[in-house]
Design a protein around this motif. Structure first.
Motif, PDB file in Angstrom:
ATOM      1  N   ARG A 119       0.831  -1.203   0.000  1.00 34.25           N
ATOM      2  CA  ARG A 119       0.000   0.000   0.000  1.00 34.25           C
ATOM      3  C   ARG A 119       0.870   1.259   0.000  1.00 34.25           C
ATOM      4  NH1 ARG A 119      -2.072   3.322   4.024  1.00 34.25           N
ATOM      5  NH2 ARG A 119      -4.023   4.312   3.478  1.00 34.25           N
ATOM      6  N   GLU A 120       1.907   1.275   0.841  1.00 39.69           N
ATOM      7  CA  GLU A 120       2.799   2.431   0.895  1.00 39.69           C
ATOM      8  C   GLU A 120       3.497   2.652  -0.445  1.00 39.69           C
ATOM      9  OE1 GLU A 120       5.208   1.297   4.228  1.00 39.69           O
ATOM     10  OE2 GLU A 120       4.028   2.505   5.617  1.00 39.69           O
ATOM     11  N   GLU A 121       3.918   1.560  -1.087  1.00 41.11           N
ATOM     12  CA  GLU A 121       4.577   1.682  -2.385  1.00 41.11           C
ATOM     13  C   GLU A 121       3.629   2.261  -3.430  1.00 41.11           C
ATOM     14  OE1 GLU A 121       6.657  -1.674  -3.942  1.00 41.11           O
ATOM     15  OE2 GLU A 121       7.640  -2.070  -2.036  1.00 41.11           O
TER      16      GLU A 121
ATOM     17  N   GLU B 214       1.457  23.248  -5.410  1.00 43.01           N
ATOM     18  CA  GLU B 214       1.080  21.833  -5.550  1.00 43.01           C
ATOM     19  C   GLU B 214       2.323  20.946  -5.570  1.00 43.01           C
ATOM     20  OE1 GLU B 214      -3.082  21.988  -8.072  1.00 43.01           O
ATOM     21  OE2 GLU B 214      -1.204  22.400  -9.138  1.00 43.01           O
ATOM     22  N   LYS B 215       3.354  21.395  -6.278  1.00 49.77           N
ATOM     23  CA  LYS B 215       4.608  20.622  -6.329  1.00 49.77           C
ATOM     24  C   LYS B 215       5.233  20.513  -4.939  1.00 49.77           C
ATOM     25  CE  LYS B 215       5.884  21.501 -11.114  1.00 49.77           C
ATOM     26  NZ  LYS B 215       6.865  22.051 -12.040  1.00 49.77           N
ATOM     27  N   GLU B 216       5.265  21.628  -4.215  1.00 49.53           N
ATOM     28  CA  GLU B 216       5.837  21.613  -2.867  1.00 49.53           C
ATOM     29  C   GLU B 216       5.048  20.688  -1.953  1.00 49.53           C
ATOM     30  OE1 GLU B 216       6.040  25.697  -1.600  1.00 49.53           O
ATOM     31  OE2 GLU B 216       7.664  26.160  -3.005  1.00 49.53           O
ATOM     32  N   SER B 217       3.743  20.719  -2.068  1.00 49.68           N
ATOM     33  CA  SER B 217       2.887  19.860  -1.257  1.00 49.68           C
ATOM     34  C   SER B 217       3.136  18.390  -1.566  1.00 49.68           C
ATOM     35  CB  SER B 217       1.417  20.210  -1.494  1.00 49.68           C
ATOM     36  OG  SER B 217       0.582  19.344  -0.789  1.00 49.68           O
ATOM     37  N   LEU B 218       3.251  18.074  -2.853  1.00 49.23           N
ATOM     38  CA  LEU B 218       3.518  16.691  -3.251  1.00 49.23           C
ATOM     39  C   LEU B 218       4.881  16.231  -2.753  1.00 49.23           C
ATOM     40  CD1 LEU B 218       2.060  16.665  -6.871  1.00 49.23           C
ATOM     41  CD2 LEU B 218       1.269  15.304  -4.934  1.00 49.23           C
TER      42      LEU B 218
ATOM     43  N   ALA C 223       8.065  12.834   0.847  1.00 51.58           N
ATOM     44  CA  ALA C 223       9.060  12.707   1.913  1.00 51.58           C
ATOM     45  C   ALA C 223       8.451  12.011   3.128  1.00 51.58           C
ATOM     46  CB  ALA C 223       9.611  14.079   2.289  1.00 51.58           C
ATOM     47  N   LYS C 224       7.211  12.345   3.447  1.00 43.15           N
ATOM     48  CA  LYS C 224       6.523  11.742   4.589  1.00 43.15           C
ATOM     49  C   LYS C 224       6.341  10.235   4.380  1.00 43.15           C
ATOM     50  CE  LYS C 224       2.008  11.969   6.827  1.00 43.15           C
ATOM     51  NZ  LYS C 224       0.700  12.632   6.778  1.00 43.15           N
ATOM     52  N   VAL C 225       5.897   9.845   3.191  1.00 47.44           N
ATOM     53  CA  VAL C 225       5.681   8.422   2.891  1.00 47.44           C
ATOM     54  C   VAL C 225       7.014   7.681   2.884  1.00 47.44           C
ATOM     55  CG1 VAL C 225       4.872   6.782   1.134  1.00 47.44           C
ATOM     56  CG2 VAL C 225       3.521   8.824   1.644  1.00 47.44           C
ATOM     57  N   GLU C 226       8.041   8.292   2.287  1.00 48.84           N
ATOM     58  CA  GLU C 226       9.361   7.650   2.267  1.00 48.84           C
ATOM     59  C   GLU C 226       9.896   7.450   3.686  1.00 48.84           C
ATOM     60  OE1 GLU C 226      11.616  10.219  -0.320  1.00 48.84           O
ATOM     61  OE2 GLU C 226      11.124   8.983  -2.083  1.00 48.84           O
ATOM     62  N   LYS C 227       9.653   8.409   4.548  1.00 53.42           N
ATOM     63  CA  LYS C 227      10.100   8.269   5.953  1.00 53.42           C
ATOM     64  C   LYS C 227       9.375   7.114   6.623  1.00 53.42           C
ATOM     65  CE  LYS C 227      11.043  10.805  10.129  1.00 53.42           C
ATOM     66  NZ  LYS C 227      11.224  12.106  10.737  1.00 53.42           N
ATOM     67  N   GLN C 228       8.064   6.996   6.385  1.00 55.13           N
ATOM     68  CA  GLN C 228       7.293   5.885   6.943  1.00 55.13           C
ATOM     69  C   GLN C 228       7.828   4.548   6.453  1.00 55.13           C
ATOM     70  OE1 GLN C 228       3.331   6.969   5.623  1.00 55.13           O
ATOM     71  NE2 GLN C 228       2.761   7.656   7.668  1.00 55.13           N
TER      72      GLN C 228
ATOM     73  N   LEU D 261       4.117   5.700  -5.459  1.00 55.51           N
ATOM     74  CA  LEU D 261       4.112   5.743  -6.925  1.00 55.51           C
ATOM     75  C   LEU D 261       3.063   6.724  -7.449  1.00 55.51           C
ATOM     76  CD1 LEU D 261       4.571   1.971  -7.804  1.00 55.51           C
ATOM     77  CD2 LEU D 261       6.207   3.814  -8.191  1.00 55.51           C
ATOM     78  N   GLY D 262       1.903   6.735  -6.821  1.00 58.55           N
ATOM     79  CA  GLY D 262       0.857   7.666  -7.221  1.00 58.55           C
ATOM     80  C   GLY D 262       1.271   9.114  -7.029  1.00 58.55           C
TER      81      GLY D 262
END
Length: 55
Positions: A16-18, A37-41, A46-51, A22-23
């Motif tokens: 799910r995280e992957e 929008e780019k900064e938010s993404l 970064a948050k998902v990669e840290k998780q 990817l999305g």
């Protein structure tokens, strides 16, 4: 017992995280995004990669 939970298993949460990562990366690569929008993404990626332990 046979296998302990010490690694080597690919869990639903990892999958799910992957897919989330990817999305987000696909959205980041799309045309027509504003700077905000780019900064938010990028922050969300970064948050998902840290998780995931990829930081």
């Amino acid at each position: 017992m046979e296998k302990s939970n010490t690694g080597g298993q690919y869990t639903c949460n990892e999958y799910r995280e992957e897919m989330i990562l990817l999305g987000l990366q696909k959205r980041l690569a799309s045309q027509g995004l504003t700077k905000e929008e780019k900064e938010s993404l990028l922050k969300e990626i970064a948050k998902v990669e840290k998780q995931m332990g990829l930081d």
